[in-house]
Scaffold this motif. Structure first.
Motif, PDB file in Angstrom:
ATOM      1  N   ALA A  72       0.842  -1.200   0.000  1.00  0.00           N
ATOM      2  CA  ALA A  72       0.000   0.000   0.000  1.00  0.00           C
ATOM      3  C   ALA A  72       0.874   1.246   0.000  1.00  0.00           C
ATOM      4  N   MET A  73       1.954   1.205   0.763  1.00  0.00           N
ATOM      5  CA  MET A  73       2.858   2.372   0.787  1.00  0.00           C
ATOM      6  C   MET A  73       3.524   2.572  -0.569  1.00  0.00           C
ATOM      7  N   ASP A  74       3.908   1.453  -1.209  1.00  0.00           N
ATOM      8  CA  ASP A  74       4.526   1.559  -2.538  1.00  0.00           C
ATOM      9  C   ASP A  74       3.525   2.147  -3.541  1.00  0.00           C
ATOM     10  N   HIS A  75       2.267   1.722  -3.408  1.00  0.00           N
ATOM     11  CA  HIS A  75       1.224   2.221  -4.306  1.00  0.00           C
ATOM     12  C   HIS A  75       1.008   3.722  -4.081  1.00  0.00           C
ATOM     13  N   ILE A  76       1.020   4.135  -2.828  1.00  0.00           N
ATOM     14  CA  ILE A  76       0.843   5.563  -2.513  1.00  0.00           C
ATOM     15  C   ILE A  76       2.028   6.369  -3.064  1.00  0.00           C
ATOM     16  N   ALA A  77       3.237   5.808  -2.955  1.00  0.00           N
ATOM     17  CA  ALA A  77       4.432   6.483  -3.490  1.00  0.00           C
ATOM     18  C   ALA A  77       4.274   6.696  -5.000  1.00  0.00           C
ATOM     19  N   GLU A  78       3.717   5.684  -5.659  1.00  0.00           N
ATOM     20  CA  GLU A  78       3.531   5.773  -7.111  1.00  0.00           C
ATOM     21  C   GLU A  78       2.495   6.859  -7.437  1.00  0.00           C
ATOM     22  N   ILE A  79       1.386   6.843  -6.708  1.00  0.00           N
ATOM     23  CA  ILE A  79       0.319   7.831  -6.961  1.00  0.00           C
ATOM     24  C   ILE A  79       0.854   9.255  -6.778  1.00  0.00           C
ATOM     25  N   LEU A  80       1.659   9.439  -5.734  1.00  0.00           N
ATOM     26  CA  LEU A  80       2.111  10.798  -5.399  1.00  0.00           C
ATOM     27  C   LEU A  80       3.465  11.134  -6.013  1.00  0.00           C
ATOM     28  N   ASP A  81       3.982  10.219  -6.792  1.00  0.00           N
ATOM     29  CA  ASP A  81       5.265  10.421  -7.471  1.00  0.00           C
ATOM     30  C   ASP A  81       6.349  10.839  -6.460  1.00  0.00           C
ATOM     31  N   MET A  82       6.517  10.023  -5.463  1.00  0.00           N
ATOM     32  CA  MET A  82       7.545  10.297  -4.453  1.00  0.00           C
ATOM     33  C   MET A  82       8.310   9.013  -4.145  1.00  0.00           C
ATOM     34  N   PRO A  83       9.545   9.119  -3.628  1.00  0.00           N
ATOM     35  CA  PRO A  83      10.301   7.903  -3.331  1.00  0.00           C
ATOM     36  C   PRO A  83       9.588   7.060  -2.265  1.00  0.00           C
ATOM     37  N   GLU A  84       9.629   5.753  -2.439  1.00  0.00           N
ATOM     38  CA  GLU A  84       8.948   4.859  -1.489  1.00  0.00           C
ATOM     39  C   GLU A  84       9.446   5.086  -0.060  1.00  0.00           C
ATOM     40  N   ILE A  85      10.753   5.298   0.065  1.00  0.00           N
ATOM     41  CA  ILE A  85      11.334   5.455   1.411  1.00  0.00           C
ATOM     42  C   ILE A  85      10.719   6.644   2.155  1.00  0.00           C
ATOM     43  N   LYS A  86      10.323   7.678   1.389  1.00  0.00           N
ATOM     44  CA  LYS A  86       9.705   8.858   2.033  1.00  0.00           C
ATOM     45  C   LYS A  86       8.349   8.480   2.640  1.00  0.00           C
ATOM     46  N   VAL A  87       7.632   7.602   1.956  1.00  0.00           N
ATOM     47  CA  VAL A  87       6.330   7.158   2.487  1.00  0.00           C
ATOM     48  C   VAL A  87       6.567   6.284   3.724  1.00  0.00           C
ATOM     49  N   TYR A  88       7.565   5.409   3.659  1.00  0.00           N
ATOM     50  CA  TYR A  88       7.875   4.549   4.823  1.00  0.00           C
ATOM     51  C   TYR A  88       8.255   5.432   6.028  1.00  0.00           C
ATOM     52  N   GLU A  89       8.992   6.497   5.734  1.00  0.00           N
ATOM     53  CA  GLU A  89       9.436   7.386   6.834  1.00  0.00           C
ATOM     54  C   GLU A  89       8.239   7.997   7.561  1.00  0.00           C
ATOM     55  N   VAL A  90       7.273   8.483   6.785  1.00  0.00           N
ATOM     56  CA  VAL A  90       6.084   9.118   7.395  1.00  0.00           C
ATOM     57  C   VAL A  90       5.301   8.078   8.190  1.00  0.00           C
ATOM     58  N   ALA A  91       5.059   6.924   7.558  1.00  0.00           N
ATOM     59  CA  ALA A  91       4.219   5.897   8.207  1.00  0.00           C
ATOM     60  C   ALA A  91       4.884   5.338   9.461  1.00  0.00           C
ATOM     61  N   SER A  92       6.197   5.234   9.453  1.00  0.00           N
ATOM     62  CA  SER A  92       6.854   4.650  10.625  1.00  0.00           C
ATOM     63  C   SER A  92       7.024   5.677  11.749  1.00  0.00           C
ATOM     64  N   PHE A  93       6.936   6.975  11.412  1.00  0.00           N
ATOM     65  CA  PHE A  93       7.121   8.007  12.438  1.00  0.00           C
ATOM     66  C   PHE A  93       5.893   8.168  13.333  1.00  0.00           C
ATOM     67  N   TYR A  94       4.706   8.160  12.744  1.00  0.00           N
ATOM     68  CA  TYR A  94       3.487   8.453  13.512  1.00  0.00           C
ATOM     69  C   TYR A  94       2.859   7.179  14.077  1.00  0.00           C
TER      70      TYR A  94
END
Ligand code: FES
Length: 219
Positions: A72-94
């Motif tokens: 799901a995070m990889d899919h969100i990264a694709e939708i928002l055109d951002m690196p996957e690691i940036k999505v993992y960073e947000v999700a793992s922080f909160y």
């Protein structure tokens, strides 16, 4: 403390897609941000993914709660055109994003100082004894996961827990166990103060601003 993110765990599904309603919601959420700033939608999209998983989990046997698979995070990264690691960073922080499967009811137990002073140790013990699991564990029937968290901002009605989206306050060991039993039966317990207080008002009613409280219809 939430469970760690395991990229290659067996429970990670191979793929994730938003369902029909989710896709519409994604479009709406992304459109809320100015052009070129669509990455700002990462948090609501993570929340949307977690809620979709919870919806699916509520119908599954055994049931499970909302969490965000790596796909799901990889899919969100694709939708928002951002690196996957940036999505993992947000999700793992909160702490509101679960990075591993949880039970249908995620019981977040506040053990920070005000709750601790008002008896959160008893609430933790009531949960672990009643459910037969420890922190970060899930009952075999998939119904409950226990998680210890920091202050949830309802100290005035301590001790309290958050279960999925709802707060349950002014708890005792007995009312906590009752709460778990009601949920296990598939019923919806009364949210808020378990002692019958309105918001954080004294149990005997308002001690100041009495007229205003009457006008607002809270007494
Ligand atoms: S200390 Fe528990 S809600 Fe603040």
């Amino acid at each position: 403390m939430k469970k760690p993110f395991e990229l290659h765990a067996d429970y990670q599904p191979e793929s994730f897609e938003f369902n029909k309603a989710g896709k519409k919601q994604v479009e709406k959420l992304v459109a809320l941000y100015p052009k070129g700033k669509q990455q700002s939608a990462v948090m609501p999209l993570l929340d949307l993914a977690q809620r979709q998983v919870a919806e699916e989990g509520a119908k599954a046997s055994p049931p499970y709660g909302g969490w965000i698979p790596r796909a799901a995070m990889d899919h969100i990264a694709e939708i928002l055109d951002m690196p996957e690691i940036k999505v993992y960073e947000v999700a793992s922080f909160y702490s509101m994003y679960n990075m591993a499967p949880v039970g249908k009811y995620l019981v977040q137990l506040c053990t920070t100082t005000p709750c601790w002073l008002c008896g959160s140790d008893d609430i933790v013990k009531a949960c672990t004894d009643h459910l037969g699991i420890g922190m970060n564990e899930t009952t075999k029937d998939g119904l409950f996961t226990l998680m210890e968290v920091e202050c949830l901002g309802a100290c005035v009605n301590a001790p309290m827990v958050q279960i999925n989206d709802d707060y349950y306050e002014d708890l005792t060991a007995d009312s906590m166990k009752e709460l778990l039993d009601v949920l296990a039966e598939g019923l919806k317990p009364k949210i808020g103060s378990q002692k019958g207080r309105k918001s954080s008002m004294a149990i005997t009613g308002p001690t100041s601003l009495e007229k205003e409280a009457k006008k607002a219809g809270v007494v």
